[in-house]
Design a protein around this motif. Structure first.
Motif, short mmCIF file in Angstrom:
data_model
loop_
_atom_site.label_atom_id
_atom_site.label_comp_id
_atom_site.label_asym_id
_atom_site.label_seq_id
_atom_site.Cartn_x
_atom_site.Cartn_y
_atom_site.Cartn_z
N THR A 58 0.58 -1.27 -0.10
CA THR A 58 0.09 -0.35 -0.25
C THR A 58 0.87 1.06 -0.01
OG1 THR A 58 -2.21 -1.88 1.13
CG2 THR A 58 -2.07 1.23 1.39
N PHE A 59 2.01 1.55 0.56
CA PHE A 59 2.72 2.42 1.10
C PHE A 59 3.72 2.75 -0.07
CE2 PHE A 59 7.05 4.56 1.98
CZ PHE A 59 6.79 5.42 3.59
N ILE A 60 3.61 1.88 -0.98
CA ILE A 60 4.49 1.90 -2.39
C ILE A 60 3.21 1.96 -3.45
CG2 ILE A 60 5.54 0.90 -4.65
CD1 ILE A 60 7.48 -0.24 -2.28
N ALA A 193 4.14 12.64 5.92
CA ALA A 193 3.78 13.99 5.96
C ALA A 193 5.43 13.86 5.87
CB ALA A 193 3.69 13.88 7.67
N VAL A 194 6.32 14.07 6.55
CA VAL A 194 7.52 14.55 6.55
C VAL A 194 7.41 14.36 4.34
CG1 VAL A 194 10.06 14.61 6.01
CG2 VAL A 194 8.68 13.53 8.12
N SER A 195 7.49 13.89 3.69
CA SER A 195 7.99 13.51 2.52
C SER A 195 6.71 14.73 1.62
CB SER A 195 7.07 12.18 1.59
OG SER A 195 8.65 11.04 2.09
N LEU A 284 -4.16 11.27 2.45
CA LEU A 284 -2.42 11.55 2.43
C LEU A 284 -1.33 10.94 1.52
CD1 LEU A 284 -1.59 12.14 5.97
CD2 LEU A 284 -2.14 13.90 4.14
N PHE A 285 -1.99 9.18 1.16
CA PHE A 285 -1.01 8.56 -0.34
C PHE A 285 -1.85 9.09 -1.44
CE2 PHE A 285 -0.71 5.29 3.72
CZ PHE A 285 0.75 5.69 3.42
N LEU A 286 -2.75 9.30 -1.51
CA LEU A 286 -3.09 10.06 -2.96
C LEU A 286 -2.06 11.07 -3.16
CD1 LEU A 286 -6.79 8.38 -2.54
CD2 LEU A 286 -4.82 7.33 -4.21
N SER A 287 -2.71 12.05 -2.25
CA SER A 287 -2.28 13.75 -2.49
C SER A 287 0.03 13.60 -2.61
CB SER A 287 -2.06 14.26 -1.24
OG SER A 287 -3.39 14.22 -1.69
#
Length: 494
Positions: A58-60, A193-195, A284-287
């Protein structure tokens, strides 16, 4: 990033997890291992479940998929809310009323021995293959980034990784995992958040600029036009709802955490706030995905292309940018984030597999506590070996398309669970118990056959909603082997 730096990060990360394990596993019993003594704070459970629900895949994949799928995944996320509503109002009251440790015990009370064993077996297969697949992908990333340069074989990388998971979970089980997953969820959220912050800074975007960039991007499109399209909103929405019901509500891994709350009311509060948080995290992941492609375009970075299709390989975008084009600090954060989200999912899966096998297959409660502990720890070690073997089989196949197909095939095994529970809750009929396993073995095969030919037959392409078809076919098959219930049969739903 040097392999030595990454290896130091991994070592330091696991030292923290092992310290947490030592502090939380004192005086641990089987009840601590399985359901954390049923006294876990609901807010901790809600937060820890975020990391468990996601994975390195999911993360990637979610950020990487926006180039080809846009924001079609939003429909799946919206469907989650309906699925969690069903879990909180229908399934959780049932599980708490029966005071279950393994949720598959319900099937024995409702239908009989073979239905119970069938449900547990399908979970064990699904979760073992699914957890191994997720670890296989992330172990591959770490192998390329670190261990190849150090001359460490892939088998050693995998074995050490799983041994470390075993080391911090074998004593405390769920009691420990609630704490470690809380830590790992925090690490994952900090990474995202940092990315986003660092890319926004590189692109000279403030918060309003980030929102505007994401909103106006062509990669933020949601599909409402063609019902035959696999990305059509309402198909994805329905799929998200059923995926949630099955992969959370009928999955021992995630429900085990819910059952650790003090009472039903706390568990429902946990589910409500977890739903809100998970929707936000997926947004957040999609953004992040939109910003990754925007960053690459502005910086003129060539992204990896699939030579067969000419399309960008989405799963390689985030790792490539983070490790080769972001700052050292951002690269460190990425490595920690992917480790956190992967092992939060893996440690929970290993504990759930141990719980289900001990309770559902070995009937561990028949033993005294001392023997329970010995059997539980041997089972935990055994499933650690099982995961290693499955990952090494994936690596031996050495064909990403075949391995991915095996993972998708494991997803088909959730359909019979959907059919079994739906039949138990929404009908009053009994089953010819010995015929349940053959029906549940046949329906995924029939579903696969229909899915493979649906485009040629009807011009219709199945997406995630293949799960609905699988559950429906199972329900029909169970109806065919059903019988009226006799008055003496237990009715746990009433």
């Amino acid at each position: 990033m040097s392999p030595t730096l990454i290896l130091s990060l991994i070592a330091g990360y696991f030292v923290v997890l092992i310290i947490i394990s030592i502090l939380t596993s004192r005086k641990a019993t089987s009840e601590s291992f399985f359901i954390a003594n049923r006294n876990a704070p609901w807010y901790m459970v809600a937060f820890a479940m975020i990391g468990t629900s996601l994975s390195g895949v999911t993360f990637i994949s979610i950020p990487g998929m926006v180039a080809s799928e846009s924001w079609s995944y939003v429909a799946v996320v919206a469907g989650y809310t309906v699925g969690y509503l069903v879990i909180g109002t229908i399934l959780m009251p049932l599980y708490y009323r029966l005071r279950l440790v393994s949720i598959y015990t319900y099937l024995e009370q409702r239908f009989g021995f073979w239905s119970y064993k069938t449900g547990a077996l399908f979970f064990l297969i699904s979760r073992a293959v699914g957890a191994a697949f997720r670890l296989f992908l992330v172990a591959g990333v770490l192998q390329l980034a670190v261990f190849n340069d150090l001359g460490v074989p892939f088998a050693v990388t995998v074995s050490v990784s799983i041994f470390l998971i075993y080391l911090y979970t074998f004593r405390g089980g769920l009691k420990t995992i609630l704490w470690t997953d809380t830590f790992q969820t925090m690490a994952m959220l900090v990474c995202v958040a940092v990315s986003i912050y660092l890319m926004a800074d590189e692109l000279n975007l403030g918060f309003a600029g980030v929102v505007k960039t994401v909103k106006e991007s062509s990669m933020s499109k949601i599909y409402f036009s063609d019902p035959k399209d696999g990305k059509f909103f309402w198909k994805q929405f329905a799929s998200g709802a059923f995926i949630t019901i099955v992969m959370t509500g009928l999955d021992q891994d995630l429900m085990q955490k819910n059952l650790s709350c003090r009472n039903l009311q706390d568990a429902q509060k946990n589910m409500f706030w977890f739903t809100i948080a998970l929707v936000g995290v997926n947004i957040l992941f999609l953004s992040l995905g939109v910003l990754l492609y925007q960053f690459a375009a502005v910086k003129g970075i060539a992204l990896p292309i699939n030579p067969a299709t000419g399309a960008v390989i989405g799963d390689k975008v985030f790792p490539l940018l983070a490790t080769e084009h972001f700052s050292l600090f951002a690269g460190v954060v990425f490595i920690l984030g992917i480790i956190a989200v992967t092992y939060a999912s893996a440690d929970s899966a290993l504990t759930a597999l141990t719980t289900s096998f001990c309770v559902d297959m070995l009937d561990i409660k028949q033993y005294e506590e001392k023997k329970q502990t010995r059997v539980r720890q041997l089972t935990h070690f055994g499933f650690s070996l099982v995961l290693i073997v499955i990952i090494l089989i994936f690596q031996a196949i050495n064909d990403q398309s075949v391995v991915t197909s095996l993972f998708k095939a494991a997803g088909y095994t959730y359909g019979p669970l959907l059919g079994l529970y739906s039949f138990g809750i929404f009908t009053s009929r009994g089953l010819h118990d010995k015929l349940v396993l053959p029906v549940c073995l046949f329906t995924p095969l029939l579903t696969y056959f229909i899915n493979a030919n649906s485009k040629a037959w009807w011009g219709y392409e199945f997406g995630f909603e293949i799960l609905i078809l699988n559950g429906l076919l199972t329900f029909i098959g169970l109806l065919a082997i059903s019988r009226p219930r006799v008055a003496t049969e237990l009715n746990p739903v009433a």
